[in-house]
Write an enzyme that holds these catalytic residues in place. Structure first.
Site, mmCIF file in Angstrom:
data_model
loop_
_atom_site.group_PDB
_atom_site.id
_atom_site.type_symbol
_atom_site.label_atom_id
_atom_site.label_comp_id
_atom_site.label_asym_id
_atom_site.label_seq_id
_atom_site.Cartn_x
_atom_site.Cartn_y
_atom_site.Cartn_z
ATOM 1 N N GLY A 1 0.824 -1.206 0.000
ATOM 2 C CA GLY A 1 0.000 0.000 0.000
ATOM 3 C C GLY A 1 0.858 1.256 0.000
ATOM 4 O O GLY A 1 0.393 2.335 0.362
ATOM 5 N N SER B 1 2.582 2.272 -2.811
ATOM 6 C CA SER B 1 2.742 2.688 -4.215
ATOM 7 C C SER B 1 4.039 2.261 -4.860
ATOM 8 O O SER B 1 4.568 2.971 -5.716
ATOM 9 C CB SER B 1 2.621 4.211 -4.356
ATOM 10 O OG SER B 1 1.293 4.553 -4.302
ATOM 11 N N SER B 2 4.534 1.098 -4.468
ATOM 12 C CA SER B 2 5.750 0.629 -5.140
ATOM 13 C C SER B 2 5.470 0.427 -6.628
ATOM 14 O O SER B 2 6.343 0.674 -7.464
ATOM 15 C CB SER B 2 6.250 -0.664 -4.506
ATOM 16 O OG SER B 2 5.256 -1.648 -4.594
ATOM 17 N N ASP C 1 -1.696 8.297 -6.475
ATOM 18 C CA ASP C 1 -0.351 7.776 -6.262
ATOM 19 C C ASP C 1 0.659 8.514 -7.134
ATOM 20 O O ASP C 1 1.748 8.867 -6.675
ATOM 21 C CB ASP C 1 -0.302 6.280 -6.575
ATOM 22 C CG ASP C 1 -1.331 5.507 -5.767
ATOM 23 O OD1 ASP C 1 -1.847 6.066 -4.794
ATOM 24 O OD2 ASP C 1 -1.624 4.361 -6.126
ATOM 25 N N TYR D 1 -11.003 -4.661 -5.345
ATOM 26 C CA TYR D 1 -10.744 -3.214 -5.439
ATOM 27 C C TYR D 1 -11.659 -2.603 -6.505
ATOM 28 O O TYR D 1 -12.338 -1.595 -6.271
ATOM 29 C CB TYR D 1 -9.269 -2.983 -5.791
ATOM 30 C CG TYR D 1 -8.910 -1.538 -6.002
ATOM 31 C CD1 TYR D 1 -8.409 -0.762 -4.972
ATOM 32 C CD2 TYR D 1 -9.094 -0.931 -7.248
ATOM 33 C CE1 TYR D 1 -8.087 0.573 -5.158
ATOM 34 C CE2 TYR D 1 -8.774 0.399 -7.446
ATOM 35 C CZ TYR D 1 -8.276 1.144 -6.405
ATOM 36 O OH TYR D 1 -7.968 2.468 -6.601
#
Ligand code: GLA
Length: 370
Positions: free
Chosen positions: A106, A108-109, A153, A205
């Site tokens: 969570g 944002s890699s 993001d 999601y």
């Protein structure tokens, strides 16, 4: 000569699962980063080596199809498409990726990786993109890997400022840095349950997004902004027109938007208690209405509050991953120690370097560092 692009991760302070409904959100970039060292090639090949995920080779092409879900080559392909929408690409790159940003947490890699490859490909083709150009192509690019996310993001990893939270407004996009008061601190604590967004969690999601939009449509609004202008709009969540799922999603979105405004006021006035309360209320809504939490995250948030945090909540898409824990700076180390004693002691896989981060509000990545 090798060039380096580094892109930070981000943690969302508040405003969860509402960016894709074009409502304001408040993330910050963190000091953990994806670093991409690259050299332009003379041909159209991209060869990328990741210390964790191995080597991939992809050829520049107009029509690319995604590989198996979760394969990291999909991010390279997504970047190729995004960069290709900014400028014609003739040259590939030879790239090495390293990262101290935990994946699937969570933070944002995936956006950081996509952003780094997009910037590198453009640079190799002689283009230094602006933030606006990247914001036009990156959120869509991400959908190539299967998640219909919003643009939060990318805005955060590109445009954040040091020592600030980033207030991101959408439609039209507007970024404003809001200074974080001295003495306020954040911990990013991993629940040790992994949320692989490009994998199994993807459908869940996407379903939340669809339910929110469907509720809006059934209630006759063109946007959540207009729904929020209608007096007593929270009560509309009880409308008989909505299924239970739609009703819950609608309520979360409306109440979260109000909490974001409260948090911004608290940030601007230095009201730490009020800011913390907004965060904790956000978690309750994500758990009970949107239902994107999980037992591990709930337990972690409870443990943080018990340890004296002023607020805590899951951050990012949910279904696992990290919680953001807010406290005064003087309490942060003690809260971290209590989390280790009361939460992490039960988990042998706990690695403090990856799972418990003292998150410092950091700068986004638009500039190339030589
Ligand atoms: C993911 C998405 C974001 C946002 C969050 C939930 O991180 O990429 O756009 O929707 O989930 O707030």
């Amino acid at each position: 000569m090798k060039t380096k692009v580094t892109v930070p991760g981000r943690v969302n302070l508040i405003g969860e699962h509402i960016d894709y409904h074009h409502l304001p959100v408040l993330p910050m970039a963190i000091q953990r980063r994806v670093s991409l060292s690259f050299q332009p090639r003379t041909d159209r090949r991209i060869r990328a080596v990741s210390e964790h995920y191995g080597e991939r080779q992809v050829c520049l092409a107009c029509n690319v199809t995604p590989g198996p879900p979760g394969d990291w080559a999909n991010y390279i392909k997504a970047a190729m498409q995004a960069a290709g929408r900014c400028a014609p690409l003739e040259r590939g790159i030879e790239a090495t990726v390293t990262s101290d940003l935990p994946a699937a947490a969570g933070l944002s890699s995936s956006s950081a990786l996509l952003t780094a490859f997009t910037i590198a490909l453009l640079a190799a083709n002689g283009v230094e993109p602006t933030l606006e150009q990247l914001m036009d192509v990156l959120p869509d690019g991400e959908q190539f890997v299967g998640t219909r996310g919003g643009a939060m993001d990318h805005a955060a990893v590109l445009g954040a400022k040091e020592r600030c939270a980033l207030l991101v407004r959408f439609a039209p996009l507007d970024l404003a840095a809001v200074p974080i008061p001295t003495g306020w601190s954040f911990l990013v604590a991993h629940s040790l349950t992994t949320a692989e967004k490009s994998g199994a969690v993807r459908a869940q999601y996407n379903a939340r997004r669809v339910s929110g939009s469907e509720a809006l449509r059934k209630l006759g609004f063109v946007s959540f902004q207009s729904a929020l202008c209608s007096p007593g709009c929270e009560r509309l969540a009880n409308s008989a027109k909505l299924t239970e799922e739609e009703s819950r999603c609608f309520r979360h979105v409306i109440t979260e938007a109000v909490r974001v405004e409260e948090a911004i006021t608290a940030l601007r006035t230095g009201d730490a208690v009020r800011f913390g309360e907004a965060l904790t209320a956000s978690h309750a809504s994500l758990r009970d209405d949107l239902r994107v939490s999980c037992p591990a995250l709930d337990e972690l948030v409870e443990a943080a509050l018990k340890a004296g945090a002023l607020g805590a909540r899951l951050t990012g898409a949910g279904f696992g991953g990290c919680a953001i824990v807010f406290s005064k700076t003087e309490d942060r180390a003690r809260i971290a120690a209590e989390l280790m004693a009361n939460y992490y002691s039960k988990h042998s896989e706990f690695d403090p370097a990856h799972h418990l981060i003292y998150a410092e509000p950091s700068a986004g990545a638009i500039a190339l560092a030589a």
